[in-house]
Design an enzyme around this catalytic site. Structure first.
Site, PDB file in Angstrom:
ATOM      1  N   GLU A  15       0.840  -1.060  -0.001  1.00  0.00           N
ATOM      2  CA  GLU A  15      -0.031   0.072   0.069  1.00  0.00           C
ATOM      3  C   GLU A  15       0.660   1.270  -0.088  1.00  0.00           C
ATOM      4  OE1 GLU A  15      -2.551  -0.730   3.338  1.00  0.00           O
ATOM      5  OE2 GLU A  15      -3.961  -1.350   2.024  1.00  0.00           O
TER       6      GLU A  15
ATOM      7  N   GLU B  47      -7.078  -7.593  -0.684  1.00  0.00           N
ATOM      8  CA  GLU B  47      -7.404  -7.596   0.790  1.00  0.00           C
ATOM      9  C   GLU B  47      -8.895  -7.224   0.602  1.00  0.00           C
ATOM     10  OE1 GLU B  47      -5.511  -4.687   3.271  1.00  0.00           O
ATOM     11  OE2 GLU B  47      -3.545  -5.623   2.913  1.00  0.00           O
TER      12      GLU B  47
END
Length: 649
Positions: free
Chosen positions: A182, A262
């Site tokens: 991320e 995710e």
């Protein structure tokens, strides 16, 4: 021979028809918008499981449950600080035996999506980065900072060659490897750093392995998170507009497989806030929508596990996560089956054949009952056995890292420079208590200083009176721009308008002292008087598990009614923090493997505020039922709101 043992392996092969060890191929098919495994179209349905949060003895049970839910893959993070707590000292044994974990996954029939960092977030202390990186105070983490890059190169030079034999192309289970994590949510936006990592991973793992990135499903995140040569994926949770989210991925990857790296089955907790719960129906609905689009999905988490010891992280503005990482996942913290597990299994069955055979049952729990506790010593009276490195003196307070301590507690000691006949403010004007400090003057507890919340306590006493400040590191920030989270007294304290100087600091090796049984019982000299706050102190008790009863010991939960805040060990194993006065977590998971039927089981508690033993008999209780959702009044707001990353930059 595999690490399961030849008999177990043969049984698994018969059950699952899975062949081991042959080299294969795995790639991205841009023409047909899919992955290719050994030339065939392949779609993974994966579940996140963190080996660092689950005792090794339970890895097989949890992986089998994942497989029997219809998943064909797992995703796992590698926390750098879990394996290299001190520079150059690597630990891959016991609960840290990553190679055994990967082999076990392969033996069961699961492929692996590997996320080696170097940064992982994961609600793990400092996002998996080792605290010793902060020895360079101005280091810019997750960037091209030369000192950071040197440390990363050395770590990856150790780790990635260990992983190479486990790549699918080399006969192992690893199909894809994530680079960083991320990164589009981080302020640095350093493309040279990401290019360096790409070259580093390629140099160790080769050109064939699929390398990928993961970012929030917003164009702003992909701007800094994606880079040429790494396949861009996105993450989002239930209730998101699935089509719109995958359109964001298509902006970076016009062709290739759709991937949600995710998909949130639940969410994280913070001390002092309500337990996160996400309905099975919401999860199942969104999962069905994604699978109908031929998307690859990783369910984060499939089992959350436990932040044993001091491994929990924190978010910013500072809010620490609790010991339990249950996450409201399909498998509970203790690996138990839930309604959500079966709801997910039913959705997967619409698209893939579910393995035949019984699902391993939830592990039995046993309520061992009440265990009486007695006071040992006040922490300040046990410094000779707790501070193995001895006192360090300096004019101004030093941080944990300057004292060569990463986790736990440090005692800071000075004295009142003047008479304080009337209440005088002892303050941290620059909010430099990281994270909670227990203050005493002349051997009497006077108050608590806490990061962002309580910056002043009033003290009285004569000049020369001893001032003790026990500082607790409650977990480093794991997400955002403040992951360089120094601990201890990170700025000066003042008494009135004057800066306090002349400090003696004790780095505390509490875990070693507890493990070695070095803490003694000290008989009280005076009859106890009720106080609002007590000195941090150790308490101990023990219980016997009969060896004549079949199947004992079993898993259990410990709760500490009427205790306030502290740390608990059983047989020297650090279970983690308790804080029932804040919640939502009340019970701590006690895995059976740390218990014994051959000898008494020793319970050690460090109570930081007020034990119920202060005025008489007290106890802890072992129960068969977890309590993770106690009613609390939220006193903090954190930017990691449920399923939303719009406000995380």
């Amino acid at each position: 021979m595999t690490l399961l043992g030849s008999g177990s392996t043969l049984l698994l092969l018969l059950l699952f028809g899975h062949s081991l060890g042959g080299p294969g191929s795995f790639s991205v098919d841009y023409q047909n918008d899919c992955f290719r495994k050994d030339g065939e179209e392949f779609r993974y349905i994966s579940g996140s499981i963190h080996y660092s949060r689950i005792p090794r003895v339970y890895w097989k049970d949890r992986l089998l449950k994942i497989y029997m839910a219809g998943l064909n893959a797992i995703q796992t993070y590698i926390p750098w600080n879990y394996h290299e707590e001190f520079p150059g000292q690597y630990n891959f044994s016991g609960d840290r035996d990553l190679e055994y974990f990967l082999q076990l996954a392969q033996d069961i029939g699961l492929v692996v999506i590997l996320r080696p960092g170097p940064y992982i977030c994961a609600e793990w202390d400092m996002g998996g980065l080792p605290a010793w990186l902060l020895k360079k105070k101005d280091i810019v983490l997750r960037s091209s900072d030369p000192d950071y890059i040197t440390a990363v190169d050395k770590w990856m030079g150790k780790l990635l060659p260990m992983m190479k034999p486990f790549l699918y192309q080399n006969g192992g289970p690893i199909i894809t490897v994530q680079v960083e994590n991320e990164y589009g949510s981080y302020f640095a936006c350093d493309y040279n750093y990401m290019r360096h990592l790409t070259k580093l991973f390629r140099s160790h793992l080769g050109e064939e392995v699929v390398l990928f990135t993961t970012d929030g499903a917003g164009l702003g995140y992909l701007k800094c998170g994606s880079i040429q040569g790494l396949y861009a994926t996105v993450d989002f949770g239930p209730g998101t507009n699935v089509t719109a989210a995958f359109d964001v991925q298509r902006h970076a990857e016009p062709h290739g497989p759709l991937v949600n790296s995710e998909f949130y089955t639940g969410w994280l907790d913070h001390w002092g806030s309500a337990h996160s719960v996400v309905s099975s129906a919401r999860v199942a609905k969104s999962l069905n929508e994604m699978l109908a689009l031929r998307a690859n999905v990783n369910l984060y988490m499939f089992i959350g596990g436990t932040n044993f010891g001091y491994w929990n992280g924190a978010n910013d503005p500072y809010g620490a996560q609790p010991t339990s990482y249950d996450y409201d996942a399909p498998l509970t913290e203790a690996g138990d089956l839930t309604e959500k597990y079966f709801a997910i299994r039913e959705v997967i069955e619409l698209y893939h054949k579910i393995p035949a055979g019984p699902i391993p049952p939830s592990t039995p729990k046993y309520a061992y009952g009440t265990v009486g506790m007695k006071k040992l010593q006040a922490l300040s009276d046990a410094l000779e056995v707790l501070s193995l490195s001895g006192p360090v003196k300096s004019k101004y307070p030093q941080t944990f890292i300057e004292l060569n301590q990463a986790f736990g507690y440090v005692l800071y000691r000075t004295s009142l420079p003047v008479n304080c006949n009337t209440p005088t403010p002892l303050s941290s004007p620059l909010n430099g208590v990281h994270d909670r400090a227990y203050v005493s003057v002349g051997g009497v507890a006077v108050g608590i200083l806490e990061r962002n919340k309580a910056l002043t306590v009033n003290v009285t006493g004569k000049a020369g009176s001893q001032v003790d400040i026990l500082v607790e590191n409650m977990g480093r920030i794991n997400y955002g721009s403040h992951i360089n989270d120094f601990k201890g007294l990170v700025t000066n304290l003042t008494l009135g308008k004057d800066t306090l100087t002349g400090w003696t600091m004790y780095s505390l090796s509490i875990d070693d002292a507890v493990r070695q049984g070095l803490l003694d019982e000290v008989k009280p000299t005076d009859s106890p008087q009720p106080l609002a706050l007590y000195l941090p102190a150790f308490y101990a008790g023990s219980f016997i598990i009969p060896d004549g009863i079949p199947d004992l010991p079993q898993d259990t939960y410990i709760q500490l009614p009427k205790w306030r805040k502290g740390q608990v060990w059983i047989n020297g194993f650090n279970l983690g923090r308790y804080w029932p006065t804040q919640g939502p977590q009340v019970t701590l998971f006690v895995p059976a493997h740390i218990l014994s039927t051959a000898a008494p089981n020793n319970v050690t508690v460090l109570e930081l505020e007020e034990a119920p033993c202060s005025l008489g008999p007290c106890s802890v209780e072992f129960t068969a039922t977890p309590i993770l959702n106690a009613t609390v009044q939220s006193y903090g707001k954190w930017q990691r709101r449920l399923f939303s990353k719009d406000d995380l930059v």
